[in-house]
Design a protein around this motif. Structure first.
Motif, PDB file in Angstrom:
ATOM      1  N   LYS A 181       0.839  -1.207   0.000  1.00  0.00           N
ATOM      2  CA  LYS A 181       0.000   0.000   0.000  1.00  0.00           C
ATOM      3  C   LYS A 181       0.869   1.250   0.000  1.00  0.00           C
ATOM      4  O   LYS A 181       0.590   2.223  -0.731  1.00  0.00           O
ATOM      5  CB  LYS A 181      -0.919  -0.015   1.225  1.00  0.00           C
ATOM      6  CG  LYS A 181      -1.864   1.169   1.305  1.00  0.00           C
ATOM      7  CD  LYS A 181      -2.763   1.064   2.529  1.00  0.00           C
ATOM      8  CE  LYS A 181      -3.702   2.272   2.617  1.00  0.00           C
ATOM      9  NZ  LYS A 181      -4.582   2.177   3.829  1.00  0.00           N
ATOM     10  N   ALA A 182       1.946   1.243   0.805  1.00  0.00           N
ATOM     11  CA  ALA A 182       2.844   2.406   0.875  1.00  0.00           C
ATOM     12  C   ALA A 182       3.552   2.635  -0.454  1.00  0.00           C
ATOM     13  O   ALA A 182       3.667   3.771  -0.927  1.00  0.00           O
ATOM     14  CB  ALA A 182       3.865   2.208   1.988  1.00  0.00           C
ATOM     15  N   ILE A 183       4.030   1.541  -1.073  1.00  0.00           N
ATOM     16  CA  ILE A 183       4.726   1.662  -2.357  1.00  0.00           C
ATOM     17  C   ILE A 183       3.791   2.213  -3.426  1.00  0.00           C
ATOM     18  O   ILE A 183       4.165   3.083  -4.223  1.00  0.00           O
ATOM     19  CB  ILE A 183       5.314   0.298  -2.776  1.00  0.00           C
ATOM     20  CG1 ILE A 183       6.449  -0.101  -1.826  1.00  0.00           C
ATOM     21  CG2 ILE A 183       5.840   0.349  -4.218  1.00  0.00           C
ATOM     22  CD1 ILE A 183       6.910  -1.538  -1.989  1.00  0.00           C
ATOM     23  N   ARG A 184       2.553   1.736  -3.448  1.00  0.00           N
ATOM     24  CA  ARG A 184       1.577   2.248  -4.428  1.00  0.00           C
ATOM     25  C   ARG A 184       1.281   3.729  -4.173  1.00  0.00           C
ATOM     26  O   ARG A 184       1.080   4.502  -5.108  1.00  0.00           O
ATOM     27  CB  ARG A 184       0.304   1.402  -4.371  1.00  0.00           C
ATOM     28  CG  ARG A 184       0.505   0.032  -5.009  1.00  0.00           C
ATOM     29  CD  ARG A 184      -0.777  -0.730  -5.215  1.00  0.00           C
ATOM     30  NE  ARG A 184      -0.530  -1.896  -6.062  1.00  0.00           N
ATOM     31  CZ  ARG A 184      -0.950  -3.127  -5.803  1.00  0.00           C
ATOM     32  NH1 ARG A 184      -1.668  -3.370  -4.723  1.00  0.00           N
ATOM     33  NH2 ARG A 184      -0.671  -4.118  -6.639  1.00  0.00           N
ATOM     34  N   SER A 185       1.273   4.108  -2.909  1.00  0.00           N
ATOM     35  CA  SER A 185       1.074   5.521  -2.583  1.00  0.00           C
ATOM     36  C   SER A 185       2.235   6.361  -3.106  1.00  0.00           C
ATOM     37  O   SER A 185       2.025   7.450  -3.659  1.00  0.00           O
ATOM     38  CB  SER A 185       0.936   5.694  -1.072  1.00  0.00           C
ATOM     39  OG  SER A 185       0.884   7.070  -0.716  1.00  0.00           O
ATOM     40  N   TYR A 227      12.395   8.091  -6.373  1.00  0.00           N
ATOM     41  CA  TYR A 227      12.934   6.760  -6.098  1.00  0.00           C
ATOM     42  C   TYR A 227      12.128   6.122  -4.970  1.00  0.00           C
ATOM     43  O   TYR A 227      11.573   6.822  -4.119  1.00  0.00           O
ATOM     44  CB  TYR A 227      14.417   6.817  -5.682  1.00  0.00           C
ATOM     45  CG  TYR A 227      15.305   7.428  -6.739  1.00  0.00           C
ATOM     46  CD1 TYR A 227      15.845   6.641  -7.755  1.00  0.00           C
ATOM     47  CD2 TYR A 227      15.579   8.794  -6.735  1.00  0.00           C
ATOM     48  CE1 TYR A 227      16.633   7.210  -8.741  1.00  0.00           C
ATOM     49  CE2 TYR A 227      16.367   9.368  -7.717  1.00  0.00           C
ATOM     50  CZ  TYR A 227      16.890   8.569  -8.720  1.00  0.00           C
ATOM     51  OH  TYR A 227      17.661   9.124  -9.711  1.00  0.00           O
ATOM     52  N   ILE A 228      12.109   4.798  -4.971  1.00  0.00           N
ATOM     53  CA  ILE A 228      11.478   4.040  -3.890  1.00  0.00           C
ATOM     54  C   ILE A 228      12.510   3.065  -3.327  1.00  0.00           C
ATOM     55  O   ILE A 228      13.219   2.384  -4.081  1.00  0.00           O
ATOM     56  CB  ILE A 228      10.254   3.257  -4.387  1.00  0.00           C
ATOM     57  CG1 ILE A 228       9.129   4.219  -4.781  1.00  0.00           C
ATOM     58  CG2 ILE A 228       9.747   2.278  -3.313  1.00  0.00           C
ATOM     59  CD1 ILE A 228       7.953   3.551  -5.463  1.00  0.00           C
ATOM     60  N   LEU A 272       6.076  -4.047  -8.031  1.00  0.00           N
ATOM     61  CA  LEU A 272       7.343  -3.601  -8.603  1.00  0.00           C
ATOM     62  C   LEU A 272       7.210  -3.327 -10.102  1.00  0.00           C
ATOM     63  O   LEU A 272       7.860  -2.417 -10.638  1.00  0.00           O
ATOM     64  CB  LEU A 272       8.447  -4.633  -8.346  1.00  0.00           C
ATOM     65  CG  LEU A 272       8.886  -4.773  -6.886  1.00  0.00           C
ATOM     66  CD1 LEU A 272      10.011  -5.793  -6.748  1.00  0.00           C
ATOM     67  CD2 LEU A 272       9.327  -3.428  -6.309  1.00  0.00           C
ATOM     68  N   ASN A 273       6.369  -4.089 -10.761  1.00  0.00           N
ATOM     69  CA  ASN A 273       6.087  -3.795 -12.168  1.00  0.00           C
ATOM     70  C   ASN A 273       5.363  -2.458 -12.311  1.00  0.00           C
ATOM     71  O   ASN A 273       5.564  -1.737 -13.293  1.00  0.00           O
ATOM     72  CB  ASN A 273       5.264  -4.924 -12.797  1.00  0.00           C
ATOM     73  CG  ASN A 273       6.143  -6.000 -13.424  1.00  0.00           C
ATOM     74  OD1 ASN A 273       6.920  -5.712 -14.332  1.00  0.00           O
ATOM     75  ND2 ASN A 273       6.030  -7.231 -12.935  1.00  0.00           N
ATOM     76  N   GLU A 274       4.526  -2.133 -11.342  1.00  0.00           N
ATOM     77  CA  GLU A 274       3.840  -0.838 -11.367  1.00  0.00           C
ATOM     78  C   GLU A 274       4.853   0.305 -11.228  1.00  0.00           C
ATOM     79  O   GLU A 274       4.745   1.333 -11.908  1.00  0.00           O
ATOM     80  CB  GLU A 274       2.808  -0.777 -10.247  1.00  0.00           C
ATOM     81  CG  GLU A 274       1.623  -1.718 -10.437  1.00  0.00           C
ATOM     82  CD  GLU A 274       0.739  -1.823  -9.202  1.00  0.00           C
ATOM     83  OE1 GLU A 274       0.725  -0.864  -8.398  1.00  0.00           O
ATOM     84  OE2 GLU A 274       0.062  -2.860  -9.036  1.00  0.00           O
ATOM     85  N   ALA A 275       5.823   0.124 -10.343  1.00  0.00           N
ATOM     86  CA  ALA A 275       6.864   1.145 -10.175  1.00  0.00           C
ATOM     87  C   ALA A 275       7.703   1.275 -11.444  1.00  0.00           C
ATOM     88  O   ALA A 275       8.033   2.387 -11.879  1.00  0.00           O
ATOM     89  CB  ALA A 275       7.756   0.794  -8.989  1.00  0.00           C
ATOM     90  N   LEU A 295      13.385  -5.415 -12.048  1.00  0.00           N
ATOM     91  CA  LEU A 295      12.371  -4.722 -11.249  1.00  0.00           C
ATOM     92  C   LEU A 295      12.991  -3.854 -10.152  1.00  0.00           C
ATOM     93  O   LEU A 295      12.299  -3.052  -9.534  1.00  0.00           O
ATOM     94  CB  LEU A 295      11.407  -5.734 -10.620  1.00  0.00           C
ATOM     95  CG  LEU A 295      10.549  -6.532 -11.613  1.00  0.00           C
ATOM     96  CD1 LEU A 295       9.675  -7.531 -10.875  1.00  0.00           C
ATOM     97  CD2 LEU A 295       9.688  -5.591 -12.451  1.00  0.00           C
ATOM     98  N   TYR A 296      14.284  -4.028  -9.892  1.00  0.00           N
ATOM     99  CA  TYR A 296      14.953  -3.172  -8.910  1.00  0.00           C
ATOM    100  C   TYR A 296      16.377  -2.884  -9.381  1.00  0.00           C
ATOM    101  O   TYR A 296      16.983  -3.676 -10.101  1.00  0.00           O
ATOM    102  CB  TYR A 296      14.961  -3.822  -7.515  1.00  0.00           C
ATOM    103  CG  TYR A 296      15.607  -5.188  -7.452  1.00  0.00           C
ATOM    104  CD1 TYR A 296      16.959  -5.330  -7.156  1.00  0.00           C
ATOM    105  CD2 TYR A 296      14.860  -6.335  -7.704  1.00  0.00           C
ATOM    106  CE1 TYR A 296      17.547  -6.588  -7.098  1.00  0.00           C
ATOM    107  CE2 TYR A 296      15.448  -7.595  -7.648  1.00  0.00           C
ATOM    108  CZ  TYR A 296      16.789  -7.710  -7.346  1.00  0.00           C
ATOM    109  OH  TYR A 296      17.380  -8.948  -7.298  1.00  0.00           O
ATOM    110  N   LYS A 297      16.897  -1.731  -8.973  1.00  0.00           N
ATOM    111  CA  LYS A 297      18.224  -1.305  -9.400  1.00  0.00           C
ATOM    112  C   LYS A 297      19.337  -1.986  -8.614  1.00  0.00           C
ATOM    113  O   LYS A 297      20.390  -2.308  -9.148  1.00  0.00           O
ATOM    114  CB  LYS A 297      18.361   0.215  -9.247  1.00  0.00           C
ATOM    115  CG  LYS A 297      17.566   1.018 -10.260  1.00  0.00           C
ATOM    116  CD  LYS A 297      18.157   0.860 -11.653  1.00  0.00           C
ATOM    117  CE  LYS A 297      17.436   1.754 -12.647  1.00  0.00           C
ATOM    118  NZ  LYS A 297      18.002   1.610 -14.011  1.00  0.00           N
ATOM    119  N   SER A 298      19.101  -2.169  -7.315  1.00  0.00           N
ATOM    120  CA  SER A 298      20.157  -2.730  -6.472  1.00  0.00           C
ATOM    121  C   SER A 298      19.555  -3.314  -5.201  1.00  0.00           C
ATOM    122  O   SER A 298      18.477  -2.901  -4.762  1.00  0.00           O
ATOM    123  CB  SER A 298      21.172  -1.640  -6.094  1.00  0.00           C
ATOM    124  OG  SER A 298      22.250  -2.174  -5.344  1.00  0.00           O
TER     125      SER A 298
END
Length: 328
Positions: free
Chosen positions: A85-89, A97-98, A112-115, A136-139
């Motif tokens: 929920k926090a990530i979608r917010s 960045y997230i 993560l696909n949404e991001a 899906l993520y940088k690091s």
């Protein structure tokens, strides 16, 4: 021990400048880097389940404040649905960045696909995700949890190298499904397997909390009266186990040996006092490294996808020496 991959000012080993890297949800590489005071980073923390996590949160918040970068922070209270929920917010807010420390390993691909679709780079801290799509993520910045389990196991192997009788070990596991719990158990099991006399007779989650460690240890003492050693996946569960052991009229560190992971101040004090016998360090001080990752990406650079922090181990004498200067 794998060496720390530096990402501080000199950072040459970590980054290779590249004009093709993106700069976040509200800008692109063609626009050039943003000023640091214009950046917004969303961070979704696991919770505050332990002294380690509290130190981790404080360090990250302080590092971003020192860098002049706005940090939006959320506490998931150890629930994956809260983190999602926090990530979608954060995605809806259009942060640059997230970063987050996943409660568990699985179930992240959708968000993560949404991001990724929103053009917001993601950095994992402390814990990994179990996804086949590493784009899906940088690091992933954090410890080698399997190595931590191995270090604990090697100490146990050495302690009981001359034992000709069965050694009864109980394991206090971290949160079910969490990367540290899975990997610390695996590394430990693979190592102690070298001595057939070493046997884990009971293993149960204490959810990385002191209260959980105490409750599980109380039950284990009733069902396994001849426990020789406790292996706790973090200091807080080990400290809870100490309370249960003392309440049962036994002496922690003597009647029952204790090995833990983390090396937070309370754990180190217990080690110095002889109530814990050995601690494998897992540093929570990831803030500066996370800031440097964000700065590198903002400048159009690339970072290593796996960055392993350098950590050590402590016995009683080493804990006494280290305590006066301990940062957490």
């Amino acid at each position: 021990m794998k060496k720390l991959i530096g990402i501080a000012a000199a950072g040459a080993m970590l980054l290779a400048l590249s004009a093709c890297a993106g700069t976040g949800g509200s800008g692109g590489a063609s626009e050039g880097p943003k000023a640091l005071d214009e950046l917004v980073v969303g961070f979704a923390q696991v919770g505050a389940e332990s002294g380690w996590r509290t130190a981790n949160t404080k360090d990250i918040q302080a590092a971003f404040e020192d860098a002049g970068i706005e940090l939006k922070f959320s506490d998931a209270q150890q629930k994956q649905e809260n983190q999602i929920k926090a990530i979608r917010s954060y995605i809806q807010q259009g942060v640059d960045y997230i970063a987050f420390s996943p409660v568990v390993e699985t179930g992240w691909d959708a968000v993560l696909n949404e991001a990724k679709a929103a053009g917001i780079p993601v950095v994992l801290t402390d814990r990994a995700v179990d996804s086949k799509d590493t784009s899906l993520y940088k690091s992933f910045l954090g410890s080698d949890f399997i190595e931590e389990g191995k270090k604990a196991g090697l100490w146990v192997l050495d302690q009981y190298k001359d034992s000709t009788e069965k050694v009864n070990i109980v394991q206090l596991e971290g949160t079910t499904g969490a990367a540290p719990a899975i990997d610390r158990a695996e590394g430990f099991a693979d190592t102690i397997r070298q001595n057939p006399n070493l046997e884990v007779v009971a293993s149960q989650t204490g959810d990385f909390t002191r209260a959980g460690g105490k409750q599980v240890m109380e039950a284990m003492l009733k069902s396994n009266p001849d426990i020789d050693l406790v292996y706790a996946h973090n200091d807080d569960m080990g400290l809870g186990a100490i309370e249960a052991i003392e309440a049962a009229g036994l002496v922690p560190g003597e009647d029952i040996k204790i090995v833990t992971v983390d090396a937070v101040h309370d754990g180190m004090q217990a080690l110095a006092d002889g109530k814990i016998n050995f601690i494998v360090e897992c540093s929570p001080l990831l803030g500066k490294q996370l800031v440097d990752i964000i700065k590198t990406l903002n400048d159009g650079g690339e970072v290593e996808q796996r960055i392993i922090t350098e950590e050590t181990t402590f016995d009683q004498e080493q804990a006494i020496e280290a305590l006066p200067d301990r940062q957490y």
